[in-house]
Design a protein around this motif. Sequence first.
Motif, short mmCIF file in Angstrom:
data_model
loop_
_atom_site.label_atom_id
_atom_site.label_comp_id
_atom_site.label_asym_id
_atom_site.label_seq_id
_atom_site.Cartn_x
_atom_site.Cartn_y
_atom_site.Cartn_z
N ALA A 180 14.56 -9.86 3.35
CA ALA A 180 13.52 -8.96 3.91
C ALA A 180 14.64 -7.66 4.35
N LEU A 181 15.83 -7.96 4.83
CA LEU A 181 16.50 -6.66 5.07
C LEU A 181 17.01 -6.14 3.96
N ASP A 182 17.13 -6.91 2.85
CA ASP A 182 17.54 -6.30 1.52
C ASP A 182 16.34 -5.49 0.80
N GLN A 217 6.62 -10.27 4.04
CA GLN A 217 5.35 -11.00 4.18
C GLN A 217 5.26 -12.53 4.54
N GLN A 218 6.43 -13.31 3.83
CA GLN A 218 6.29 -14.59 3.95
C GLN A 218 6.78 -15.06 5.49
N LEU A 219 7.80 -14.26 5.92
CA LEU A 219 8.31 -14.44 7.08
C LEU A 219 7.33 -14.11 8.22
N GLY A 269 21.29 -14.26 15.26
CA GLY A 269 21.36 -15.82 14.76
C GLY A 269 21.63 -16.69 15.97
N ASP A 270 21.96 -16.17 17.08
CA ASP A 270 22.45 -16.77 18.48
C ASP A 270 21.40 -18.13 18.75
N SER A 271 20.31 -17.79 18.35
CA SER A 271 19.26 -18.84 18.51
C SER A 271 18.26 -18.81 17.55
N SER A 272 17.25 -19.80 17.44
CA SER A 272 16.40 -19.91 16.26
C SER A 272 15.74 -18.49 16.17
N PHE A 273 15.26 -18.20 14.84
CA PHE A 273 14.31 -17.00 14.75
C PHE A 273 13.21 -17.14 15.63
N ASP A 320 14.43 -19.54 7.54
CA ASP A 320 13.81 -18.14 8.04
C ASP A 320 15.13 -17.34 7.97
N ASP A 321 16.30 -17.74 7.77
CA ASP A 321 17.69 -17.06 7.74
C ASP A 321 17.59 -16.47 6.18
N SER A 322 17.35 -17.29 5.30
CA SER A 322 17.13 -16.68 3.84
C SER A 322 16.25 -15.79 3.83
N LEU A 323 14.92 -15.74 4.20
CA LEU A 323 13.92 -14.78 4.22
C LEU A 323 14.34 -13.42 5.13
#
Length: 187
Positions: A13-15, A22-24, A66-70, A6-9
């Motif tokens: 996505a922010l970039d 879409q995958q997220l 990122g304090d908790s899971s996405f 999720d973090d990578s996506l």
Amino acid sequence: MFKRSDDSLIRQALDGNEGAWQQLVSRYQSMLYCYSLRLMGNADDARDLLQDVLLVLCRNLAQYRGDSSFKTWLFGIANYRAMDMLRKRKPTQDLVEISEQLIDDGQSHEQQLDSLQRQRDVRQQLTLLPPEQRLVVELRFYQQFTFDEIADQLAISSNTAKSRFYAALDKLRPQLEVHDVEQSANF
């Protein structure tokens, strides 16, 4: 195939990577829809809630720290939006209109129908709970979050989450037990 985190996506996505966005979304869309359907009680409201959550996600993805899971963060958004929607409407006692398919799991059709009726009865009883209790039950049973995760999502203490959960179970138990007695009397 390699499954991106999720973090990578989120970073992609922010970039501006539309494929990552879409995958997220596709990763959580059906889970959020089912959650919304159980909370809202009908498909139209569930779609409205899902659309609202995805719009909030689109506008606020950069706010995720990122304090908790996405997933926890995303369901927190869904919880707040659902609470707003539930407060604005009158409670309904209509059964949830969900098309359900019978599956072949070794049960007779009669057993499957009884099971489906039981599920409908539980969903109907859930709609009668106060929204705060309904959310906790939904998150605990259907989404399998821990009480600590529920507390984080709803910005309440873990003890408050537990007390709402057990209060909801106390309210549900008599209605569901009465239904069981009525069903067994109709053998």
